[in-house]
Motif scaffolding. Structure first.
Motif, mmCIF file in Angstrom:
data_model
loop_
_atom_site.group_PDB
_atom_site.id
_atom_site.type_symbol
_atom_site.label_atom_id
_atom_site.label_comp_id
_atom_site.label_asym_id
_atom_site.label_seq_id
_atom_site.Cartn_x
_atom_site.Cartn_y
_atom_site.Cartn_z
ATOM 1 N N LEU A 192 0.833 -1.195 0.000
ATOM 2 C CA LEU A 192 0.000 0.000 0.000
ATOM 3 C C LEU A 192 0.871 1.249 0.000
ATOM 4 N N GLN A 193 0.474 2.210 -0.806
ATOM 5 C CA GLN A 193 1.149 3.500 -0.861
ATOM 6 C C GLN A 193 0.202 4.565 -0.329
ATOM 7 N N GLN A 194 0.618 5.260 0.706
ATOM 8 C CA GLN A 194 -0.219 6.312 1.272
ATOM 9 C C GLN A 194 -0.246 7.517 0.340
ATOM 10 N N ILE A 195 -1.456 8.006 0.039
ATOM 11 C CA ILE A 195 -1.585 9.146 -0.859
ATOM 12 C C ILE A 195 -2.211 10.360 -0.180
ATOM 13 N N VAL A 196 -2.933 10.138 0.926
ATOM 14 C CA VAL A 196 -3.579 11.240 1.656
ATOM 15 C C VAL A 196 -3.501 10.930 3.149
ATOM 16 N N SER A 197 -3.268 11.980 3.953
ATOM 17 C CA SER A 197 -3.290 11.838 5.407
ATOM 18 C C SER A 197 -3.666 13.179 6.022
ATOM 19 N N PRO A 198 -3.795 13.257 7.357
ATOM 20 C CA PRO A 198 -4.052 14.553 8.001
ATOM 21 C C PRO A 198 -2.776 15.365 8.247
ATOM 22 N N ASP A 199 -1.609 14.788 7.980
ATOM 23 C CA ASP A 199 -0.339 15.374 8.407
ATOM 24 C C ASP A 199 0.436 15.927 7.210
ATOM 25 N N PRO A 200 0.658 17.241 7.139
ATOM 26 C CA PRO A 200 1.409 17.825 6.026
ATOM 27 C C PRO A 200 2.827 17.279 5.900
ATOM 28 N N ASN A 201 3.358 16.696 6.973
ATOM 29 C CA ASN A 201 4.728 16.178 6.944
ATOM 30 C C ASN A 201 4.803 14.689 6.642
ATOM 31 N N ASP A 202 3.631 14.068 6.428
ATOM 32 C CA ASP A 202 3.589 12.635 6.161
ATOM 33 C C ASP A 202 3.640 12.383 4.659
ATOM 34 N N THR A 231 -0.200 13.648 0.096
ATOM 35 C CA THR A 231 -0.719 14.984 0.354
ATOM 36 C C THR A 231 -1.583 14.938 1.609
ATOM 37 N N TRP A 232 -2.195 16.086 1.978
ATOM 38 C CA TRP A 232 -2.915 16.109 3.253
ATOM 39 C C TRP A 232 -4.220 16.880 3.119
ATOM 40 N N ILE A 233 -5.126 16.616 4.061
ATOM 41 C CA ILE A 233 -6.425 17.283 4.103
ATOM 42 C C ILE A 233 -6.777 17.623 5.553
ATOM 43 N N TYR A 234 -7.795 18.473 5.701
ATOM 44 C CA TYR A 234 -8.319 18.811 7.022
ATOM 45 C C TYR A 234 -9.333 17.743 7.460
ATOM 46 N N GLN A 235 -8.839 16.564 7.744
ATOM 47 C CA GLN A 235 -9.676 15.485 8.271
ATOM 48 C C GLN A 235 -8.757 14.363 8.719
ATOM 49 N N ASP A 236 -9.170 13.622 9.755
ATOM 50 C CA ASP A 236 -8.392 12.485 10.241
ATOM 51 C C ASP A 236 -8.666 11.275 9.356
ATOM 52 N N ALA A 237 -8.207 11.407 8.103
ATOM 53 C CA ALA A 237 -8.456 10.383 7.086
ATOM 54 C C ALA A 237 -7.151 10.031 6.395
ATOM 55 N N TRP A 238 -7.019 8.762 6.046
ATOM 56 C CA TRP A 238 -5.839 8.253 5.349
ATOM 57 C C TRP A 238 -6.303 7.470 4.129
ATOM 58 N N PHE A 239 -5.724 7.774 2.970
ATOM 59 C CA PHE A 239 -6.009 7.039 1.745
ATOM 60 C C PHE A 239 -4.752 6.283 1.328
ATOM 61 N N ASN A 240 -4.941 5.048 0.878
ATOM 62 C CA ASN A 240 -3.849 4.235 0.356
ATOM 63 C C ASN A 240 -4.288 3.551 -0.931
ATOM 64 N N MET A 241 -3.326 3.370 -1.850
ATOM 65 C CA MET A 241 -3.569 2.609 -3.076
ATOM 66 C C MET A 241 -2.534 1.500 -3.182
ATOM 67 N N GLY A 242 -2.928 0.410 -3.858
ATOM 68 C CA GLY A 242 -1.986 -0.686 -4.063
ATOM 69 C C GLY A 242 -2.337 -1.490 -5.298
ATOM 70 N N LEU A 243 -1.308 -2.024 -5.952
ATOM 71 C CA LEU A 243 -1.440 -2.847 -7.157
ATOM 72 C C LEU A 243 -0.751 -4.177 -6.870
ATOM 73 N N PHE A 244 -1.500 -5.285 -7.002
ATOM 74 C CA PHE A 244 -1.033 -6.557 -6.446
ATOM 75 C C PHE A 244 -1.019 -7.688 -7.456
ATOM 76 N N ASP A 245 -0.043 -8.590 -7.249
ATOM 77 C CA ASP A 245 -0.036 -9.860 -7.958
ATOM 78 C C ASP A 245 -1.042 -10.807 -7.309
ATOM 79 N N LYS A 246 -1.383 -11.851 -8.045
ATOM 80 C CA LYS A 246 -2.340 -12.841 -7.545
ATOM 81 C C LYS A 246 -1.844 -13.485 -6.254
ATOM 82 N N ASP A 247 -2.781 -13.677 -5.328
ATOM 83 C CA ASP A 247 -2.563 -14.374 -4.058
ATOM 84 C C ASP A 247 -1.716 -13.597 -3.057
ATOM 85 N N LYS A 248 -1.457 -12.333 -3.333
ATOM 86 C CA LYS A 248 -0.745 -11.514 -2.361
ATOM 87 C C LYS A 248 -1.707 -11.148 -1.231
#
Length: 239
Positions: free
Chosen positions: A146-156, A159-176
């Motif tokens: 998983l790669q984090q793309i959004v968080s509440p922390d400008p230093n993380d 990118t960041w938003i005004y909310q306690d939310a975290w977004f992640n994306m991932g691209l996977f091989d079979k059976d991972k």
């Protein structure tokens, strides 16, 4: 105890305006379903395809965190903050609309469509000074993890938003198989399948299916085919 809310792809709201083909996970515009108003702070999740050279004319937003994720093609953004940008596959765009933003979004190409996700979250801070941010991801960081793309922390990461939310994306091989730890106590997680299929907490999900999960600290995820891709949105459930 974990609780799941399943939204199969074909049960989403749908509007085809010719130049715009849009699927709505939650109530939006002319699609209204009282059982599909939001998932916690996640208010709008639109899966849009815009025809070549077409787009959304200038319109306003306020007090909403708006995240745009292109899946294919190029999207041109202009706003009254002075930003004129092209966002492409691999980019993530964020607007904290706060006291108010006017913007337009157009397909930057006349010869092919643009496909993108537009996601709105309720903010945890109202009437902020509007801000714009855009990042380009290193897609290698999403391979079998998983790669984090959004968080509440400008230093993380991402990118960041005004909310306690975290977004992640991932691209996977079979059976991972991976385990996703919920970031904040009381948050729920909404999983959306971009490509392929997965099992998520024992539920089989296919392309464009969504699953909202509450009442758990960890979520088990297994890809069922090569090239399977998902988006995970970890959001406050709100009271």
């Amino acid at each position: 105890m974990a609780s799941n809310i399943l939204h199969k792809a074909e049960t989403r709201g749908h509007a085809n305006h010719g130049w715009l083909d849009s699927h709505h996970t939650f109530s939006f515009a002319n699609y209204y379903n009282p059982e599909r108003m939001q998932f916690g702070a996640l208010r709008v999740f639109n899966d849009d395809i815009v025809a070549g050279g077409r787009g959304f004319d200038v319109h306003p937003h306020d007090n909403m965190e708006i995240i745009s994720i292109p899946l294919e093609g190029d999207l041109e953004h202009k706003d009254n903050l002075g930003n004129t940008e092209i966002i492409r596959q691999g980019d993530v765009q964020v607007m904290s609309t706060g006291t108010g933003v006017f913007h337009s979004e157009y397909n930057a190409n006349k010869d092919r469509p643009v496909s993108f996700l537009q996601i709105w979250l309720f903010p945890n801070k109202l009437n902020v000074t509007p801000r714009y941010d855009q990042i380009t991801l290193d897609l290698a960081n999403s391979k079998n993890q998983l790669q984090q793309i959004v968080s509440p922390d400008p230093n993380d990461a991402g990118t960041w938003i005004y909310q306690d939310a975290w977004f992640n994306m991932g691209l996977f091989d079979k059976d991972k198989t991976i385990t996703y730890p919920v970031k904040k106590e009381g948050n729920g997680v909404y999983v959306f399948i971009l490509k392929g299929s997965f099992t998520v907490n024992g539920q089989t999900l296919s392309k464009r299916d969504g699953l909202g999960i509450t009442g758990t600290d960890n979520i088990g995820i297994t890809s069922l085919e090569d090239g399977a891709e998902l988006l995970i949105m970890d959001v406050p459930m709100l009271s």
